[in-house]
Enzyme design. Structure first.
Site: not given
Length: 504
Positions: A476, A480
């Site tokens: 992450h 995203d």
């Protein structure tokens, strides 16, 4: 001092290489590990690295020349030293007496992969008195990637082994002493610099005498005050022992935990204990443990799970399987099909075909696809380089060849690194869902799950179909959830319409 550097062996099957390009020249300073040559082997073009440091005095091979492994390729000298040709290297040819220890030399552990720094001596294949020729296998060595044979870099008679089986040895460290045929090796003379006392001092050393056996220490007499640690007292109480009967290791001393445990071992009240066996972790298990722990502790990993209709993929594989022999095709598996689809789709999602390097991203123009392989020694991840340029059949052939090398322990360490994205398939074990762990510095890994029968509504009717699951873990920090999910969605659509992908 002038010395010659030989061409190292950088792969199990490498015997020679073509000097495509020299990266250094006379007068250049090189450090151990610096790239010095671009060399063409029978497999690929690779950089060759210096095995020691020094100033380049002379190149012994021309560009375009084919050189055998372990043949001399250049002369190095120390900084500030002048090189005067062969005479400077071999003073004995000018009529000078040979130096002490002439005909005796030490052989070092060679570096057999770009990323190799050390190896465990799993098994010696030679012993003192054996004759070895340059290129003979002398060791079975365990690196952090695989088990491989190490080959002699020169010829001679083995006088002494300098490392034990099970010992970890750094690259370029001495591993054995070789002599010329007919030369006697005096171990004491070889070790003389460390013995500064001389013969008289050694004679003055008293002979070793066996240490006196300590007499058994009597236990405390009941009624007398006994000194005992709280922990020792607690252990004695738990095991129903009268601690006054436990003899301390030192007469009149305090009873400690070790005294109580020794008393139990030597005939105190029996306590049920679980049977177990301790086993040292293999080197590869230590590396896997370290890598996986670092991956989970240093990354922000998240997993998304998807499934797709595998009807078309299953039908295509059936056709290929029935006609493989006639068409001269490999045995194309579901995993090969997934690898092929990933190699095409991921080019549209560059954040996943990348390395996260802390303060920057490294995006790859080709897809270097890692594939997790279960081996007797642990999980290995060989790399299919340039998978996006291969046909489905070529990927199937490459995947099987790499898996075989990994399982047999013969794979080159250089094929176990460099992946830009990895696929791990546990579907064959019936796994319905899992969270694969990313191989840093990659930004993602795809897990492939099993095939299950599911239902979907068609014209108001529940129709069964075969669904295959995938699990995408991504970093992450690098991307995203939305772009990661878009990759998984496109991959699922591509696999559901696999015939169309082949038509592109």
């Amino acid at each position: 001092m002038a010395r010659k550097m030989a061409l190292p062996k950088i792969g199990v099957n490498m015997t020679e290489a073509v000097i495509a390009k020299w990266l250094v020249g006379p007068g250049d300073k090189v450090n151990e590990g610096d790239p010095i040559i671009e060399a063409e082997t029978d497999k690929s073009t690779q950089e060759i690295y210096a095995t020691e440091s020094g100033i380049v005095a002379k190149l012994l091979a021309d560009e375009g020349e084919t050189v055998q492994c372990y043949s001399d390729i250049m002369v190095l000298v120390d900084e500030g030293e002048e090189y005067h040709g062969e005479a400077a290297e071999k003073p004995e040819q000018a009529g000078q007496p040979a130096a002490p220890g002439a005909g005796i030399r030490r052989m070092q552990l060679p570096k057999i992969g770009v990323n190799m720094t050390e190896a465990v001596i799993a098994k010696w294949l030679v012993g003192p008195g054996d004759k070895v020729n340059e290129g003979d296998p002398i060791i079975e060595a365990e690196t952090d990637k695989s088990t491989q044979e190490i080959y002699a870099t020169e010829s001679g008679i083995v006088a002494k082994l300098l490392a034990d089986e099970g010992e970890t040895v750094q690259c370029y460290s001495d591993i054995m002493v070789l002599t010329d045929e007919g030369v006697e090796y005096d171990e004491a003379e070889d070790a003389a610099p460390a013995e500064t006392e001389g013969p008289k001092a050694r004679e003055a050393t008293p002979p070793e005498t066996p240490a006196p056996v300590r007499p058994a220490v009597p236990a405390a007499v009941p009624g007398t005050r006994v000194r005992i640690s709280p922990l020792a007292k607690k252990i004695a109480k738990e095991n129903g022992i009268d601690f006054r009967l436990v003899p301390p290791a030192v007469p009149g001393g305090r009873i400690v935990k070790a005294d109580v445990l020794r008393f139990l071992q030597n005939g105190g009240p029996a306590v049920p204990t679980a049977a177990y066996e301790d086993a040292a972790l293999p080197n590869i298990r230590k590396v896997i443990a370290k890598s996986m722990h670092a991956s989970l502790s240093e990354m922000a990993q998240l997993t998304h799970s998807f499934s797709f209709d595998a009807t078309q993929v299953m039908a295509y594989r059936k056709i290929v399987k029935e006609n493989a022999e006639k068409l001269g095709l490999a045995n194309i598996t579901f995993n090969d099909i997934i690898l092929f689809a990933v190699s095409r789709v991921i080019l549209n999602h560059r954040d996943l075909n990348a390395h996260f390097l802390g303060d920057k991203m490294r995006y790859f123009t080709d897809v270097n696809l890692g594939m997790a392989v279960d081996t007797p020694r642990g999980l290995l991840v060989p790399t299919i380089f340039g998978a996006n340029k291969m046909s489905l059949n070529e990927i199937a052939v490459a995947a099987k060849d790499l898996a075989k090398q990994a399982q047999e322990g013969t794979i080159s360490p250089d094929l176990l690194s460099g992946a830009s994205f990895t696929v791990s398939n546990l579907g064959t074990f019936g796994v319905e869902h899992f969270t694969p762990v990313i191989n840093p510095p990659q930004t993602g890994i795809l897990g492939v799950n099993n095939i299950q029968t599911k239902l979907k509504m068609v014209d108001g009717e529940a129709v069964p179909y075969q669904a295959m699951g995938i699990s995408l873990t991504y970093d992450h920090r690098a991307l995203d959830g939305a772009p990661a999910s878009r990759f998984a969605q496109e991959l699922c659509r591509t696999l559901e319409n696999f015939m169309a992908l082949l038509a592109r």
